[in-house]
Design an enzyme around this catalytic site. Sequence first.
Site, PDB file in Angstrom:
ATOM      1  N   TYR A 189      42.989  29.763  24.493  1.00  0.00           N
ATOM      2  CA  TYR A 189      42.052  28.247  23.554  1.00  0.00           C
ATOM      3  C   TYR A 189      40.978  27.791  24.200  1.00  0.00           C
ATOM      4  CZ  TYR A 189      45.279  29.317  19.517  1.00  0.00           C
ATOM      5  OH  TYR A 189      46.135  29.697  18.641  1.00  0.00           O
ATOM      6  N   HIS A 249      50.131  36.866  21.479  1.00  0.00           N
ATOM      7  CA  HIS A 249      48.958  36.612  20.964  1.00  0.00           C
ATOM      8  C   HIS A 249      48.755  37.841  19.458  1.00  0.00           C
ATOM      9  CE1 HIS A 249      46.049  33.366  20.982  1.00  0.00           C
ATOM     10  NE2 HIS A 249      45.904  33.760  19.584  1.00  0.00           N
TER      11      HIS A 249
HETATM   12  N1  LIG Z   1      48.486  33.428  16.539  1.00  0.00           N
HETATM   13  C1  LIG Z   1      47.210  33.147  15.708  1.00  0.00           C
HETATM   14  O1  LIG Z   1      46.005  34.469  15.898  1.00  0.00           O
HETATM   15  C2  LIG Z   1      46.695  31.984  15.580  1.00  0.00           C
HETATM   16  C3  LIG Z   1      45.181  32.076  14.359  1.00  0.00           C
HETATM   17  C4  LIG Z   1      44.924  30.633  14.736  1.00  0.00           C
HETATM   18  C5  LIG Z   1      45.461  29.227  14.465  1.00  0.00           C
HETATM   19  N2  LIG Z   1      46.533  29.275  15.105  1.00  0.00           N
HETATM   20  C6  LIG Z   1      47.365  27.828  15.333  1.00  0.00           C
HETATM   21  O2  LIG Z   1      47.588  27.501  14.386  1.00  0.00           O
HETATM   22  C7  LIG Z   1      47.193  25.956  14.324  1.00  0.00           C
HETATM   23  C8  LIG Z   1      46.499  25.447  12.411  1.00  0.00           C
HETATM   24  O3  LIG Z   1      45.548  26.553  12.240  1.00  0.00           O
HETATM   25  P1  LIG Z   1      43.723  25.761  12.521  1.00  0.00           P
HETATM   26  O4  LIG Z   1      43.595  25.373  13.072  1.00  0.00           O
HETATM   27  O5  LIG Z   1      43.083  27.390  12.038  1.00  0.00           O
HETATM   28  O6  LIG Z   1      43.828  25.444  11.067  1.00  0.00           O
HETATM   29  P2  LIG Z   1      44.162  23.906   9.836  1.00  0.00           P
HETATM   30  O7  LIG Z   1      45.640  23.679  10.947  1.00  0.00           O
HETATM   31  O8  LIG Z   1      45.030  25.042   8.670  1.00  0.00           O
HETATM   32  O9  LIG Z   1      43.199  23.096   9.635  1.00  0.00           O
HETATM   33  C9  LIG Z   1      42.431  22.521  10.312  1.00  0.00           C
HETATM   34  C10 LIG Z   1      41.854  22.085   9.750  1.00  0.00           C
HETATM   35  O10 LIG Z   1      42.712  20.743   8.667  1.00  0.00           O
HETATM   36  C11 LIG Z   1      41.769  19.643   9.103  1.00  0.00           C
HETATM   37  N3  LIG Z   1      43.439  18.851   8.737  1.00  0.00           N
HETATM   38  C12 LIG Z   1      43.809  18.600   9.353  1.00  0.00           C
HETATM   39  N4  LIG Z   1      45.025  17.941   8.574  1.00  0.00           N
HETATM   40  C13 LIG Z   1      44.035  17.379   7.989  1.00  0.00           C
HETATM   41  C14 LIG Z   1      45.026  16.663   6.449  1.00  0.00           C
HETATM   42  N5  LIG Z   1      45.412  15.607   6.306  1.00  0.00           N
HETATM   43  N6  LIG Z   1      43.405  16.981   5.591  1.00  0.00           N
HETATM   44  C15 LIG Z   1      42.178  17.153   5.751  1.00  0.00           C
HETATM   45  N7  LIG Z   1      42.408  18.216   6.596  1.00  0.00           N
HETATM   46  C16 LIG Z   1      43.055  18.102   7.540  1.00  0.00           C
HETATM   47  C17 LIG Z   1      41.153  19.563  10.637  1.00  0.00           C
HETATM   48  O11 LIG Z   1      40.740  18.275  10.201  1.00  0.00           O
HETATM   49  P3  LIG Z   1      40.729  17.892  11.994  1.00  0.00           P
HETATM   50  O12 LIG Z   1      41.142  18.470  13.479  1.00  0.00           O
HETATM   51  O13 LIG Z   1      39.278  16.761  11.823  1.00  0.00           O
HETATM   52  O14 LIG Z   1      41.895  16.939  12.481  1.00  0.00           O
HETATM   53  C18 LIG Z   1      41.138  20.480  11.006  1.00  0.00           C
HETATM   54  O15 LIG Z   1      39.618  20.536  10.671  1.00  0.00           O
HETATM   55  C19 LIG Z   1      45.401  26.550  15.375  1.00  0.00           C
HETATM   56  O16 LIG Z   1      45.337  24.940  15.231  1.00  0.00           O
HETATM   57  C20 LIG Z   1      46.738  27.318  16.179  1.00  0.00           C
HETATM   58  O17 LIG Z   1      47.886  25.928  17.352  1.00  0.00           O
HETATM   59  C21 LIG Z   1      46.945  30.248  15.165  1.00  0.00           C
END
Ligand SMILES: NC(=O)c1ccc[n+]([C@@H]2O[C@H](COP(=O)([O-])OP(=O)(O)OC[C@H]3O[C@@H](n4cnc5c(N)ncnc54)[C@H](OP(=O)(O)O)[C@@H]3O)[C@@H](O)[C@H]2O)c1
Length: 284
Positions: A60, A118
């Site tokens: 990241y 990962h």
């Molecule tokens: N292992 C893998 O391959 C993999 C792949 C993808 C993700 N991940 C992990 O999983 C985590 C979560 O997935 P993600 O980041 O893809 O997506 P997510 O958590 O589904 O979505 C993040 C988005 O949602 C918004 N958000 C958060 N809380 C909210 C709420 N209460 N109301 C409205 N919008 C909200 C955030 O806005 P703000 O930031 O503006 O608050 C951001 O734009 C990642 O950060 C990472 O650590 C792992």
Amino acid sequence: MSTLHHEMPMIKLPNGVLVPALGQGTWRMGEDPAHKANEIKALRTGIDLGMTLIDTAEMYGSGKTERLVGDAIQGAREKVFLVSKVVPLHAGRLDLANACEGSLRRLRTDRLDLYLLHWRNGASLPSVVDGFERLREQGKIRSWGVSNFDLEDMEDLRKVPHGAEVATNQVLYNLMNRECEWALEPWCRARDIPLMAYTPFADGALLRHPAVIRVAEAHSATRAQVALAWLLNQHAVMVIPKASDARHARENRAAAELRLTTEDLNQLERAFPPPRRATSLKVA
Ligand SMILES: NC(=O)c1ccc[n+]([C@@H]2O[C@H](COP(=O)([O-])OP(=O)(O)OC[C@H]3O[C@@H](n4cnc5c(N)ncnc54)[C@H](OP(=O)(O)O)[C@@H]3O)[C@@H](O)[C@H]2O)c1
């Protein structure tokens, strides 16, 4: 919806360690210095509210995200269950130890609570597991796991010496992405391996869906809370929403208080049916 916080639901890892079912993701954090203060505030707010599982990765922001997490957890390290990930390219026998040192340095800590591969991408599983086990013996990591592993990958992993020590599999899982339920989730459940669900809001698409909106309105909750509450209602699933806004972090924490009724669950089941035929795991 009440904002009173009850106890955080906990998930037991195979080694007996209890971790909060609701944690915090960090993908895309730490990349823009202008957002740094808000991102740190959001992560600290989440930690104070009990979302002490923090997920990050060396990939990241090419290390910038781990540095930001390192700043955010200063003074709170003992409370945090810290998860990072190594890319398959760095998971060879020699590189893994270096990759882990790099993560520890950027995170300004002496150990990871959980270290994940990962994704698989041809990595030699015997040498990855051997490397993880060495790091565990040295106290650099407390447990290890995988990410984006489908059923066949998990079966291959279990055949490797010490492969059964896997603590979790972090996968794409939300109401719109239920692929893991076809075969992977039952297999993991039978072996007491909890899943860690990433991208819980399906890139925002879930937050615009009429079925989610209806359930949210019925509870005076937010759409994001419905998406999280549904995942928290699944068996042995940890969820790691990413919030760089402290208001979002508070809202996400309150999702653990939302009790979906049978009627809500039925409505969501009709709108987002589980897979009906063999389906492969999807990757974000
Ligand atoms: N292992 C893998 O391959 C993999 C792949 C993808 C993700 N991940 C992990 O999983 C985590 C979560 O997935 P993600 O980041 O893809 O997506 P997510 O958590 O589904 O979505 C993040 C988005 O949602 C918004 N958000 C958060 N809380 C909210 C709420 N209460 N109301 C409205 N919008 C909200 C955030 O806005 P703000 O930031 O503006 O608050 C951001 O734009 C990642 O950060 C990472 O650590 C792992």
